[in-house]
Each structure stands twice: as C-alpha cells, then as structure tokens.
Design a protein around this motif. Structure first.
Motif, mmCIF file in Angstrom:
data_model
loop_
_atom_site.group_PDB
_atom_site.id
_atom_site.type_symbol
_atom_site.label_atom_id
_atom_site.label_comp_id
_atom_site.label_asym_id
_atom_site.label_seq_id
_atom_site.Cartn_x
_atom_site.Cartn_y
_atom_site.Cartn_z
ATOM 1 N N SER A 85 -4.004 8.151 -2.271
ATOM 2 C CA SER A 85 -2.956 7.174 -1.836
ATOM 3 C C SER A 85 -3.112 5.834 -2.908
ATOM 4 O O SER A 85 -2.515 5.766 -3.195
ATOM 5 C CB SER A 85 -2.234 7.454 -0.851
ATOM 6 O OG SER A 85 -2.853 5.941 0.003
ATOM 7 N N ARG A 86 -4.500 5.220 -2.767
ATOM 8 C CA ARG A 86 -5.008 4.407 -3.490
ATOM 9 C C ARG A 86 -5.344 4.149 -4.861
ATOM 10 O O ARG A 86 -5.727 2.924 -5.223
ATOM 11 C CB ARG A 86 -6.052 3.842 -2.349
ATOM 12 C CG ARG A 86 -4.822 3.142 -1.137
ATOM 13 C CD ARG A 86 -5.758 2.014 -0.271
ATOM 14 N NE ARG A 86 -5.375 2.308 0.909
ATOM 15 C CZ ARG A 86 -5.489 1.490 2.144
ATOM 16 N NH1 ARG A 86 -6.889 1.017 1.508
ATOM 17 N NH2 ARG A 86 -5.092 1.304 2.962
ATOM 18 N N ARG A 100 2.406 2.665 -3.281
ATOM 19 C CA ARG A 100 1.399 2.452 -4.050
ATOM 20 C C ARG A 100 0.947 4.027 -3.775
ATOM 21 O O ARG A 100 1.117 4.502 -4.553
ATOM 22 C CB ARG A 100 -0.354 2.270 -4.573
ATOM 23 C CG ARG A 100 -1.545 2.292 -4.530
ATOM 24 C CD ARG A 100 -1.654 2.610 -6.204
ATOM 25 N NE ARG A 100 -1.327 1.126 -6.769
ATOM 26 C CZ ARG A 100 -1.404 1.037 -8.123
ATOM 27 N NH1 ARG A 100 -1.256 2.012 -8.998
ATOM 28 N NH2 ARG A 100 -1.359 0.111 -7.957
ATOM 29 N N LYS A 137 -5.581 8.885 2.277
ATOM 30 C CA LYS A 137 -5.811 7.042 1.708
ATOM 31 C C LYS A 137 -7.164 6.895 0.230
ATOM 32 O O LYS A 137 -6.248 6.093 -0.630
ATOM 33 C CB LYS A 137 -7.260 6.641 2.922
ATOM 34 C CG LYS A 137 -7.615 5.132 1.903
ATOM 35 C CD LYS A 137 -7.759 4.561 3.510
ATOM 36 C CE LYS A 137 -7.246 4.075 4.896
ATOM 37 N NZ LYS A 137 -8.219 3.519 6.142
ATOM 38 N N GLU A 140 0.796 -1.163 -0.123
ATOM 39 C CA GLU A 140 0.397 -0.099 -0.027
ATOM 40 C C GLU A 140 0.662 1.234 0.092
ATOM 41 O O GLU A 140 0.171 2.250 -0.418
ATOM 42 C CB GLU A 140 -0.829 -0.089 1.260
ATOM 43 C CG GLU A 140 -1.851 -0.377 1.341
ATOM 44 C CD GLU A 140 -1.489 -2.295 1.652
ATOM 45 O OE1 GLU A 140 -0.606 -2.298 2.173
ATOM 46 O OE2 GLU A 140 -2.403 -3.285 1.829
#
Length: 800
Positions: A400-401, A18, A397, A15
């Motif tokens: 970032s993903r 990424r 989140k 994670e």
C-alpha cells in the motif's frame, strides 16, 4: 446501459490516500478535521489536504471532499473559511446533506460540483430527479435499494448515480437515525455516531415475552464483488467503498480486490492479488450482498464486531496456555489476533508460539497444533477465529505504501515557422490548449534546414516538467533554420505558458454574514396546536380533541378517496388537516402517488406534511401549503431559507436542537416553525426486520405486526413497531414533554403533539395540558402514565 463504474475509495489519512492510489482507485473521498460524518477518523488538516490533492493529481485520481454533516448556525463563519480554502484546491466535488449548506454553496460558491450524501435520504426516482433539477452532479442511492430499481433510475435520469459496494451497513435508513444522539448526545448526523446498533439487545413482545436476544441491530458487512457485472449492466456511474475509519491496509486490500474484479468484468482481468480469504481477513462481520441483490440475511445478530475468519479450534488448555489446532490452510504468527466462539466475546493477541512439547516455534507452518499463552481458559472444541493476520498486514502495508510510477500528462505540440516571421507555438494537454507567438524568428538555412524530426528531438526533452511527449505537427517553410538553443527556448516558453494556464487563480475569499442573510422576524402571539396520530385508524376519534390541526396519515397511495370522509369530519370539528404520506417512499410508492397526484391535490385538505424529497418533488409546484417534517433535519436558519426556496411554507425543527438553538433559529426563520412538544421520538426507521426469522419469508409477511420492545444491556427499553409495510420503527423509551421552557420560545408558530401508543383518555389529558397553556397561560394537569418516564430530550442539552 453497460458501463464500468468509477471506483471510489475511502481515505481518512495521507497513508490511506497512497493506499487507495496503489490499490487502483479512480477517485477518493475524504474529509477535513471538521464538518464530515466521520469526525473520529484520522482526517487531515489543510496542509495534509493540499498534499493529498496534489498526490491524487499526479496519478489522475479524482478527489471528492465530504461536508456531509448538519451545520449549526454558529459554525457558518468557520465553514465559509473552509470553503474558501477548498475553492483553491481544485477538487472534483463536495458531498453534502444539509439543506442550509446546499443554500450557501449554490448561492455563494456556485463553482463547486455537488453530490448528495447517503445522509441526505434520497429513496427513489423522484428524490433523484429533485437533486437533478438542483444541478447536482451525482446522487447516491440508498443501500436498501435493489439493483433493478437503481438501473431504472440510471436509465431515466441525467444525473450520475452512485452505489455502495463494500463495507459497513447501517441498520436504519441513513440520515434518519437519532439513537446515538438520544442516548448520549452524540449525533450521527454530526459525525459522532456511538454505534448503538452494534450493542446487544433483547426483543420482547407486547406481553414482555422474550422473542430473541443478541446483536439484533448489527448488520453484516456489504460485499458485492461477485456481482459487478450486474452493476456494470445497470449503468451505475460510481461504486463507493465504505471505510474512512479503517486502516490504510484495509483501504488498499479492498480497493485492489475491486479494481481487479472490475478489470475482469471489462475483460482486462489477471489472476487476483487479493484472494477472497484475504478480503474477508482484513475486516468482516460476515458478508452479505445486501438488499441491493435481495439477500435476506443482512443482519448478523450473533456477533457485533470484526470476527475475522475461521482459523482452527481449541483442543485443550494447560498451564496458562491454550492448545489450538490450525486449519490445513492456516499458519499462525506472533502478532495475530484471535477471537473465540461464534460470538467472539473473548479475544487475545498471540505474543509467543510453542509446539505441543513447549518448544518455541521458529517457523510458521499451516495445519499444525500449537500452544499460545493465555490469561483465560477456553473450552475444547471452541472455534478459533483470526481477526488480525500479522503476516498479511505486513504485506499489505508494504504494497500500500510502495512508490508508484507517476502517470504523466501527455502534451502535443504544433508549430508554424516561416522565414523572418515570429514563430507560432501551440501546446495541448489535459483539455487545455495554449498558443503563443514568439519573438524567435527562423533564418535561412546555411546547411541543414529544419525538419519535423529535428523539432521532435528537441521538444520531446521534457524531463522534470511533469509532461510526456505525445507528438508534434509542424508547418515549416522550406529552407529555414533555428539553433538548438532557440528550439529549447521555444519549448520552455510554451511549457511555462501551459503550466500557467493549468494553475487556476484563486478567487477572492467570500465574506458571509448570517445576520445580513436572515433578518429577525416578528414574535408569534399564539402558536397553533397540532396533533399527529400514529396511524389512520385513530384519526376520526381525535377530531373532538381541542387541537387546531390534525395530521392525516395516508396509507394507501392509490386511494385518495379514502381521505375524503376523515377530512370532512375534521373540518366539521373546526380542525385544519394536513396529509402525511409515508416517511420512506421508494420509486414504486412514489409512482403510485404520482399517478393519483391530481386527485390528492383536489381533496379539501389544508396542506401536505413532507417527509422526504420524493413528496417534495411531486408537490413542489402545487398551490398547497407545504410543511417539511422532521426527516429533513432542519438544524440551522439557512436550512429554513433553503426550504423557502424549495417552496415549503413551514418546517418542523430538528429534535437535536437545544432550547437556546431553537430560539435563535426560530427568530430568524424564513418559514413558519413547528416544534415537537410531546411524544415518543422516533429514533430509527429501518427496512431491515429486527425479528430476522430463519425462514426469510419476508414478502407479504404478516407476522409480528404491531408493538414490541428492545431492551439494551443497561435495562433501557425502546418501543418498537412493525407497520403494515414491514418497516421497523424504533422509539425512545422516554416520552418528550416540554412545558414551562416553552414560555421562552417567542417565535414558534406551531406546537406539535406526536401520538403513538397512548389511549384516548391519556391523549385527551395531553392535549388539555397544552391547550390550557396556550389559552390561559397556565399548563393543565400533568400527563402521566404508570411506568413511563418523561424527558426534555436534546431540548435541554443539544448534541455534539
């Protein structure tokens, strides 16, 4: 030498990989499940690492793997297996510190490109030049170095240089901290630091008077985002963000903030998507520009954890609820984390929000007064800090993903076609050039002859190949023809050939035997007894003690003549003399030594005690005895083998070794082995003054020189010494004392006594204790001092 540096982001998980890519990283660094200095991070297994490298390749992001811990002898079989795996990944470099691992890599895995870890303890130009000579691709400079010195090193070396730009700072020089392993057996050099520097301490003077208390060793977090133009002007090759143990949201936010700031330096800037407030919100212990930019306020002794940012203040407490008034730009949310007061000792999570009448709040508004349930009371007027912003975290989140457009590799084609002849096709992509001769041959055109436009229409059909069409050049004989099917076959044939060329074949696994590499040596009949005093002043007074060797500390590097009389006096007393230069030597200090190197070599001494790579580099080709001291962290037999390759004749074994490990290492050592047997273990050495005076008149400071003590919350005391260069030395409160267990050590060449604050009579007793054991086989009267405890240290238990 203006240069926009590579932006290097941390990654503990897929994670985070990424997140770093989405944040705009040029490169990432991460470790496997073992053998890296963040063993408590998420880290990745081999399957995840393979996926991470493939993901980075898709986006043109470089990959550096951390192998930056000290290796134990019994771990080399596993690490060779791990290196065989890494050799097939096609990574861009390894980050290392252990001299033994460097030996293994350069002899058996020469294709890896190596970088020094900050744990490797390079302090200046001479240390950088040492690793440049070894063929390293990159050297990381210490966090204590000013930007002017870093710029000079970048200018005067060919090796790439890297600086830390953001994140946590260590109080001690990296690689030179033994506090965690001394207290609890968890070695920072083995990736398990328990962070004792983030605890509370009292500082007391030699008369036990309290000077100050708080988080006296806790450093603020580094933030150089506003100084990146100066970094670019300095010619730095890589900027490293610290944070492999932090969340993907942190990795994304910091990477994105620095990507945008670097783009702005390079005149590509847009309005930042990560504000200064948001950068501070994701994590900070208060920010500093660090010693890199001569910020004197580097220690944050009020708080030792993430305090977040100021969000409001308490206005009251009633019925199990706190009344809080938010700042005008702050809106609280359910899920936010709060801490109270400057020290942030108390904290809580917001589980529900109410207005002052007790009604649940359905919307989040800035600057309003709220009530939140609380298990404790907080006095009115107390500052409220938000250390977790739930709304910001959700946004980070998501960003970032998010799926990011894959940057495909471009390919350019060249064709040579002639009637009745085999077709020559060439493809060029990513530096690879592939040419194939095909059995497909043009025929005479009946209607439309081939043109470059016709060829381009067929060759640009690269969907699903991972390549992007970048053009085509063709040498075409007039009047010839190929069908669309034949052109498609030519395209597929050359693309398949290009894929095959870019997939490197894995080398055969390396098989390694430690016992074959290092044969057993002969037992030592009688070790020498050596004594290293704390400073030069005590040297001549110790010449009458019953030791075989004395270490002479050199304090003024520009005056070798000051050593002549002490050396002569020691020789008259029948003692060998080793010169010891300062443990920490920056570029200026090394230059002073280099300027008088011939004079120091010309002195009638018996050798040099090497405390850093700077001195090793200067003395490497000199015809003198060279002994690597404790700062080299010699933990395995290959480290001793490497020191021999580096022309060292002896080495002081790491104090993190157990008795069993010492015996096994010394039995196979390629150089003579020195074992610390008595003395206070130096567990921290730091350029950051623990006194942290408010006026910050550090240059030429004469205050607080000499001895003091740190006391932790358990009551354990750690002697502290501030030297003439204002370097802080912190010692274990218990004194190392090895005795009967030394009889089982058959391969140790030298026992060393380290003197610190002992008086002459006590030191004479210590020497007699060991002299009797060496000469008569019986230890002398037990040394003892009121109020002092003795320890076997890690000699008894080793470290994790």
């Amino acid at each position: 030498m203006y240069k926009i540096p590579e932006l290097l982001a941390p990654a503990g998980t897929l994670e985070s990989i990424r997140a770093a890519i989405n944040g705009g990283a040029d490169a990432v660094y991460f470790g496997g499940k073992a053998f890296n200095a963040r063993r408590n991070a998420g880290n990745m297994d081999e399957t995840e690492m393979t996926e991470a490298v493939a993901l980075c390749r898709q986006y043109g992001v470089k990959v550096y793997v951390t192998l930056n811990i000290l290796i134990k002898d019994e771990e080399f079989e596993d690490i060779v297996h791990y290196l065989n795996f890494l050799a097939g990944l096609g990574i861009d470099g390894l980050i290392v510190q252990d001299p033994g691992l460097i030996f293994l890599l350069q002899k058996y895995f020469p294709d890896f490109r190596l970088q020094t870890s900050t744990q490797g303890s390079v302090y200046g130009l001479e240390g950088t030049l040492f690793f440049e000579k070894l063929g390293f691709m990159r050297v990381v400079l210490p966090r204590e170095m000013p930007i002017s010195e870093a710029a000079m090193i970048a200018e005067q070396t060919r090796v790439e240089v890297k600086l830390f730009c953001h994140g946590a700072l260590c109080y001690a020089y990296s690689g030179q901290c033994l506090m965690s392993s001394t207290i609890g057996g968890r070695s920072g050099n083995r990736g398990l630091c328990a962070q004792p520097c983030r605890k509370k301490y009292q500082l007391r003077d030699a008369d036990n008077r309290l000077i100050k208390e708080g988080y006296l060793l806790s450093m603020k977090d580094l933030n150089t985002k506003d100084r990146l133009n100066e970094v670019a002007q300095a010619g730095i090759d890589s900027l490293k963000i610290e944070g492999r143990m932090k969340s993907p949201e942190y990795v994304y936010a910091v990477t994105r903030a620095y990507r945008e700031a670097l783009n702005a330096v390079d005149e590509k800037g847009k309005a930042p998507s990560i504000t200064e407030k948001e950068l501070a919100q994701v994590f900070n212990r208060s920010f500093t520009e660090g010693r890199l930019f001569s910020d004197p306020q580097v220690i944050g002794d009020v708080v030792g954890r993430n305090r977040g940012i100021l969000a409001g203040h308490v206005i009251g407490c009633e019925g199990g609820r706190l009344l809080i008034e938010a700042l005008p730009d702050t809106a609280f949310s359910v899920g936010d984390g709060l801490s109270f007061g400057e020290d942030s000792e108390k904290g809580m999570r917001i589980d529900a929000l109410f207005d002052l009448k007790g009604h649940p709040l359905s919307s989040e508004k800035p600057g309003i007064k709220i009530k939140v349930p609380s298990r404790f009371e907080v006095p009115a007027g107390t500052p409220v800090y938000r250390n977790h912003d739930a709304r910001l975290t959700r946004r980070l989140k998501r960003e970032s993903r998010a799926a990011k457009h894959v940057r495909q590799q471009t390919v350019r084609f060249r064709l040579r076609l002639a009637l009745g002849k085999q077709t020559e096709v060439t493809a060029e992509a990513g530096g690879q050039v592939v040419t194939r001769i095909s059995n497909i041959m043009p025929t005479a055109a009946q209607k439309l002859p081939l043109t470059c436009e016709m060829l381009s229409r067929q060759f640009e059909r690269l969907g699903g190949t991972g390549y992007q069409f970048d053009g085509l050049d063709a040498d075409i004989e007039p009047g010839i023809f190929l069908t669309k099917g034949e052109l498609n076959a030519l395209r597929r044939e050359i693309v398949d050939a290009l894929d095959a060329e870019q997939k490197e074949e894995k080398a055969a696994p390396m098989v390694f035997s430690l016992s074959r590499e290092i044969p057993v040596r002969q037992a030592v009949k009688k070790p020498l007894l050596s004594l290293e005093p704390a400073d030069r002043a005590a040297f001549e007074a110790l010449c009458g003690l019953a030791v075989d060797e004395l270490v002479l500390p050199v304090q003024d590097l520009s005056r070798p003549q000051d050593c002549e009389a002490p050396i002569a006096h020691a020789h008259v007393c029948g003692k060998r003399v080793l010169l010891a230069f300062p443990r920490i030597m920056d570029t200026v200090a090394s230059a002073r030594l280099k300027a008088r190197l011939e004079d120091f070599c010309g002195l009638d001494h018996d050798g040099v005690l090497l405390k850093n790579y700077e001195v090793l580099n200067l003395f490497q080709d000199r015809p003198v005895y060279r002994e690597a001291d404790q700062p080299f962290n010699l933990l395995n037999v290959l480290a001793m083998k490497q020191l021999k390759e580096w022309q060292a004749d002896g080495g002081v074994l790491s104090p993190e070794l157990s008795a069993t490990e010492v015996a096994a290492l010394a039995k196979r050592s390629a150089i003579s082995c020195v074992l610390p047997v008595y003395g206070r273990q130096e567990i921290m050495v730091s350029a950051n003054c623990v006194y942290n005076c408010a006026d910050k008149q550090c240059r030429g400071c004469q205050r607080y020189r000499g001895w003091a003590a740190l006391t932790d919350e358990r009551g354990a005391s750690f002697p502290l010494y501030k030297d003439v260069d204002n370097i802080i030395h912190i010692y274990n409160g218990d004194i190392l004392l090895l005795k009967e267990e030394l009889r089982r050590q058959k391969y140790i060449d030298k026992w060393r006594i380290y003197a610190t604050d002992e008086g002459p009579e006590e030191l004479e007793t210590v020497v007699s204790y060991y002299r009797n054991a060496l000469d008569k086989g019986v230890f002398g009267p037990m040394p003892g001092r009121a109020g002092v405890r003795y320890t076997k240290g890690n000699f008894k238990r080793g470290v994790e």
